[in-house]
Design a protein around this motif. Structure first.
Motif, PDB file in Angstrom:
ATOM      1  N   VAL A  41      45.500  49.318  38.273  1.00 17.31           N
ATOM      2  CA  VAL A  41      44.103  49.694  38.136  1.00 17.31           C
ATOM      3  C   VAL A  41      43.572  50.021  39.521  1.00 17.31           C
ATOM      4  CG1 VAL A  41      41.807  48.980  37.368  1.00 17.31           C
ATOM      5  CG2 VAL A  41      43.844  48.165  36.148  1.00 17.31           C
ATOM      6  N   GLN A  42      43.133  51.255  39.676  1.00 17.11           N
ATOM      7  CA  GLN A  42      42.543  51.700  40.941  1.00 17.11           C
ATOM      8  C   GLN A  42      41.039  51.731  40.795  1.00 17.11           C
ATOM      9  OE1 GLN A  42      43.798  55.571  42.367  1.00 17.11           O
ATOM     10  NE2 GLN A  42      41.828  55.842  43.363  1.00 17.11           N
ATOM     11  N   MET A  43      40.360  51.036  41.705  1.00 15.28           N
ATOM     12  CA  MET A  43      38.902  51.032  41.698  1.00 15.28           C
ATOM     13  C   MET A  43      38.340  51.591  42.999  1.00 15.28           C
ATOM     14  SD  MET A  43      37.914  47.444  39.927  1.00 15.28           S
ATOM     15  CE  MET A  43      38.872  46.817  38.567  1.00 15.28           C
ATOM     16  N   LEU A  44      39.109  51.511  44.067  1.00 21.89           N
ATOM     17  CA  LEU A  44      38.659  51.999  45.361  1.00 21.89           C
ATOM     18  C   LEU A  44      38.941  53.499  45.461  1.00 21.89           C
ATOM     19  CD1 LEU A  44      40.073  49.097  47.566  1.00 21.89           C
ATOM     20  CD2 LEU A  44      37.710  49.419  46.813  1.00 21.89           C
ATOM     21  N   GLY A  45      37.936  54.272  45.851  1.00 21.87           N
ATOM     22  CA  GLY A  45      38.129  55.709  46.000  1.00 21.87           C
ATOM     23  C   GLY A  45      38.221  56.454  44.683  1.00 21.87           C
ATOM     24  N   GLY A  46      37.656  55.908  43.642  1.00 28.81           N
ATOM     25  CA  GLY A  46      37.722  56.519  42.316  1.00 28.81           C
ATOM     26  C   GLY A  46      38.492  55.621  41.378  1.00 28.81           C
ATOM     27  N   PHE A  47      38.237  55.763  40.097  1.00 32.42           N
ATOM     28  CA  PHE A  47      38.838  54.878  39.116  1.00 32.42           C
ATOM     29  C   PHE A  47      40.061  55.525  38.500  1.00 32.42           C
ATOM     30  CE2 PHE A  47      39.350  52.530  35.227  1.00 32.42           C
ATOM     31  CZ  PHE A  47      39.057  51.237  35.623  1.00 32.42           C
ATOM     32  N   GLY A  48      41.106  54.740  38.293  1.00 33.98           N
ATOM     33  CA  GLY A  48      42.290  55.262  37.637  1.00 33.98           C
ATOM     34  C   GLY A  48      43.141  54.168  37.031  1.00 33.98           C
ATOM     35  N   LEU A  49      43.907  54.554  36.009  1.00 30.81           N
ATOM     36  CA  LEU A  49      44.866  53.667  35.355  1.00 30.81           C
ATOM     37  C   LEU A  49      46.211  54.352  35.382  1.00 30.81           C
ATOM     38  CD1 LEU A  49      43.009  52.684  32.045  1.00 30.81           C
ATOM     39  CD2 LEU A  49      43.200  51.331  34.124  1.00 30.81           C
TER      40      LEU A  49
ATOM     41  N   VAL B 173      34.230  52.674  32.026  1.00 29.19           N
ATOM     42  CA  VAL B 173      34.908  52.358  33.290  1.00 29.19           C
ATOM     43  C   VAL B 173      34.356  51.060  33.868  1.00 29.19           C
ATOM     44  CG1 VAL B 173      35.198  53.122  35.682  1.00 29.19           C
ATOM     45  CG2 VAL B 173      35.547  54.742  33.812  1.00 29.19           C
ATOM     46  N   SER B 174      33.048  50.908  33.852  1.00 32.53           N
ATOM     47  CA  SER B 174      32.429  49.680  34.365  1.00 32.53           C
ATOM     48  C   SER B 174      32.856  48.471  33.538  1.00 32.53           C
ATOM     49  CB  SER B 174      30.901  49.804  34.352  1.00 32.53           C
ATOM     50  OG  SER B 174      30.490  50.832  35.211  1.00 32.53           O
ATOM     51  N   LEU B 175      32.931  48.648  32.232  1.00 34.17           N
ATOM     52  CA  LEU B 175      33.363  47.572  31.348  1.00 34.17           C
ATOM     53  C   LEU B 175      34.793  47.150  31.662  1.00 34.17           C
ATOM     54  CD1 LEU B 175      32.928  45.747  28.859  1.00 34.17           C
ATOM     55  CD2 LEU B 175      33.712  47.686  27.458  1.00 34.17           C
ATOM     56  N   LEU B 176      35.681  48.116  31.825  1.00 38.78           N
ATOM     57  CA  LEU B 176      37.067  47.771  32.158  1.00 38.78           C
ATOM     58  C   LEU B 176      37.141  47.047  33.492  1.00 38.78           C
ATOM     59  CD1 LEU B 176      40.053  47.740  31.594  1.00 38.78           C
ATOM     60  CD2 LEU B 176      40.204  50.036  32.554  1.00 38.78           C
ATOM     61  N   ALA B 177      36.423  47.534  34.489  1.00 39.73           N
ATOM     62  CA  ALA B 177      36.415  46.869  35.797  1.00 39.73           C
ATOM     63  C   ALA B 177      35.940  45.427  35.651  1.00 39.73           C
ATOM     64  CB  ALA B 177      35.532  47.636  36.778  1.00 39.73           C
ATOM     65  N   TYR B 178      34.876  45.222  34.906  1.00 44.03           N
ATOM     66  CA  TYR B 178      34.334  43.883  34.685  1.00 44.03           C
ATOM     67  C   TYR B 178      35.372  42.978  34.018  1.00 44.03           C
ATOM     68  CZ  TYR B 178      31.080  40.261  33.086  1.00 44.03           C
ATOM     69  OH  TYR B 178      30.453  39.072  32.854  1.00 44.03           O
ATOM     70  N   LEU B 179      36.002  43.483  32.961  1.00 40.84           N
ATOM     71  CA  LEU B 179      36.957  42.663  32.208  1.00 40.84           C
ATOM     72  C   LEU B 179      38.232  42.384  32.997  1.00 40.84           C
ATOM     73  CD1 LEU B 179      36.477  44.221  28.674  1.00 40.84           C
ATOM     74  CD2 LEU B 179      35.739  41.957  29.438  1.00 40.84           C
ATOM     75  N   VAL B 180      38.718  43.365  33.734  1.00 39.50           N
ATOM     76  CA  VAL B 180      39.968  43.147  34.464  1.00 39.50           C
ATOM     77  C   VAL B 180      39.748  42.193  35.648  1.00 39.50           C
ATOM     78  CG1 VAL B 180      39.966  45.088  36.108  1.00 39.50           C
ATOM     79  CG2 VAL B 180      42.113  44.285  35.158  1.00 39.50           C
ATOM     80  N   LEU B 181      38.590  42.257  36.265  1.00 37.29           N
ATOM     81  CA  LEU B 181      38.316  41.352  37.388  1.00 37.29           C
ATOM     82  C   LEU B 181      37.954  39.945  36.921  1.00 37.29           C
ATOM     83  CD1 LEU B 181      36.402  43.747  39.788  1.00 37.29           C
ATOM     84  CD2 LEU B 181      38.754  42.866  40.037  1.00 37.29           C
ATOM     85  N   ARG B 182      37.683  39.793  35.642  1.00 34.88           N
ATOM     86  CA  ARG B 182      37.376  38.481  35.050  1.00 34.88           C
ATOM     87  C   ARG B 182      38.350  38.203  33.900  1.00 34.88           C
ATOM     88  NH1 ARG B 182      33.243  41.207  36.842  1.00 34.88           N
ATOM     89  NH2 ARG B 182      31.559  40.177  37.986  1.00 34.88           N
ATOM     90  N   ARG B 183      39.603  38.547  34.120  1.00 32.36           N
ATOM     91  CA  ARG B 183      40.600  38.467  33.050  1.00 32.36           C
ATOM     92  C   ARG B 183      41.068  37.053  32.743  1.00 32.36           C
ATOM     93  NH1 ARG B 183      42.718  40.923  37.377  1.00 32.36           N
ATOM     94  NH2 ARG B 183      44.665  40.167  38.308  1.00 32.36           N
TER      95      ARG B 183
ATOM     96  N   PHE C  11      40.424  40.622  28.536  1.00 32.24           N
ATOM     97  CA  PHE C  11      41.568  41.431  28.938  1.00 32.24           C
ATOM     98  C   PHE C  11      42.816  40.772  28.372  1.00 32.24           C
ATOM     99  CE2 PHE C  11      44.658  43.273  31.863  1.00 32.24           C
ATOM    100  CZ  PHE C  11      44.242  44.594  31.843  1.00 32.24           C
ATOM    101  N   ALA C  12      43.765  41.567  27.918  1.00 33.15           N
ATOM    102  CA  ALA C  12      44.959  41.041  27.250  1.00 33.15           C
ATOM    103  C   ALA C  12      45.632  39.968  28.102  1.00 33.15           C
ATOM    104  CB  ALA C  12      45.934  42.167  26.942  1.00 33.15           C
ATOM    105  N   PRO C  13      45.722  38.744  27.575  1.00 34.13           N
ATOM    106  CA  PRO C  13      46.358  37.679  28.350  1.00 34.13           C
ATOM    107  C   PRO C  13      47.831  37.993  28.554  1.00 34.13           C
ATOM    108  CG  PRO C  13      45.819  36.920  26.131  1.00 34.13           C
ATOM    109  CD  PRO C  13      45.275  38.307  26.268  1.00 34.13           C
ATOM    110  N   GLY C  14      48.297  37.732  29.736  1.00 38.40           N
ATOM    111  CA  GLY C  14      49.708  37.969  30.031  1.00 38.40           C
ATOM    112  C   GLY C  14      50.039  39.390  30.437  1.00 38.40           C
ATOM    113  N   ARG C  15      49.073  40.311  30.333  1.00 36.49           N
ATOM    114  CA  ARG C  15      49.323  41.693  30.737  1.00 36.49           C
ATOM    115  C   ARG C  15      49.564  41.723  32.229  1.00 36.49           C
ATOM    116  NH1 ARG C  15      51.162  45.762  29.003  1.00 36.49           N
ATOM    117  NH2 ARG C  15      49.846  45.859  27.170  1.00 36.49           N
ATOM    118  N   ALA C  16      50.683  42.297  32.630  1.00 35.94           N
ATOM    119  CA  ALA C  16      50.983  42.432  34.057  1.00 35.94           C
ATOM    120  C   ALA C  16      50.070  43.514  34.632  1.00 35.94           C
ATOM    121  CB  ALA C  16      52.441  42.805  34.245  1.00 35.94           C
ATOM    122  N   VAL C  17      49.268  43.135  35.610  1.00 34.52           N
ATOM    123  CA  VAL C  17      48.294  44.075  36.164  1.00 34.52           C
ATOM    124  C   VAL C  17      48.186  43.897  37.674  1.00 34.52           C
ATOM    125  CG1 VAL C  17      46.346  42.537  35.704  1.00 34.52           C
ATOM    126  CG2 VAL C  17      45.940  44.971  35.921  1.00 34.52           C
ATOM    127  N   VAL C  18      48.067  45.033  38.357  1.00 33.26           N
ATOM    128  CA  VAL C  18      47.821  45.051  39.795  1.00 33.26           C
ATOM    129  C   VAL C  18      46.509  45.803  39.986  1.00 33.26           C
ATOM    130  CG1 VAL C  18      48.624  45.917  42.025  1.00 33.26           C
ATOM    131  CG2 VAL C  18      50.275  45.039  40.364  1.00 33.26           C
TER     132      VAL C  18
END
Length: 127
Positions: A8-16, A32-42, A97-104
């Motif tokens: 998940v890219q948030m810096l310099g534009g959003f991307g998956l 996009v804001s919702l995904l950012a919120y959920l992934v940072l509070r996963r 956010f899906a528990p156990g999902r491998a995310v960077v």
């Protein structure tokens, strides 16, 4: 078989992306804001009422919940583009956010590097 790592890219534009597969640009800023919120509070789930109120505060409750559902659907459509089946753990009342999902997440990597500089006493210089 291991789940693919979601980047998940948030810096310099959003991307998956997963590997070299990137999702096309998402046009919905609330999604996009919702995904950012959920992934940072996963580490926890959130009530749908809280999310609807936070992201669509000026809408009637039913409209806000419908917009939330639409945003979650849009995000899952983007995830399907890159080979993921589901980004969220959802019930009628909660979303997480899906528990156990491998995310960077690039923001977390950046913060981690800042913490490393502080631990090792290196001066922070931005060049």
């Amino acid at each position: 078989m291991n789940d693919p790592v979601l980047h998940v890219q948030m810096l310099g534009g959003f991307g998956l992306r997963v590997g070299e597969r990137a999702a096309s640009a998402m046009s919905s800023r609330p999604a996009v804001s919702l995904l950012a919120y959920l992934v940072l509070r996963r580490d926890r789930t959130h009530t749908r009422d809280l999310l609807a109120g936070k992201f669509w505060p000026d809408e009637a409750d039913a409209v806000a919940r419908k917009r939330l559902s639409n945003a979650l659907w849009q995000l899952n459509q983007s995830a399907k583009q890159i080979g993921l089946t589901e980004l969220f753990d959802k019930t009628h009342a909660t979303v997480g956010f899906a528990p156990g999902r491998a995310v960077v997440v690039d923001v977390e990597e950046f913060e981690g590097r800042l913490d490393e500089l502080a631990v090792y006493g290196r001066p922070l210089t931005l060049e």
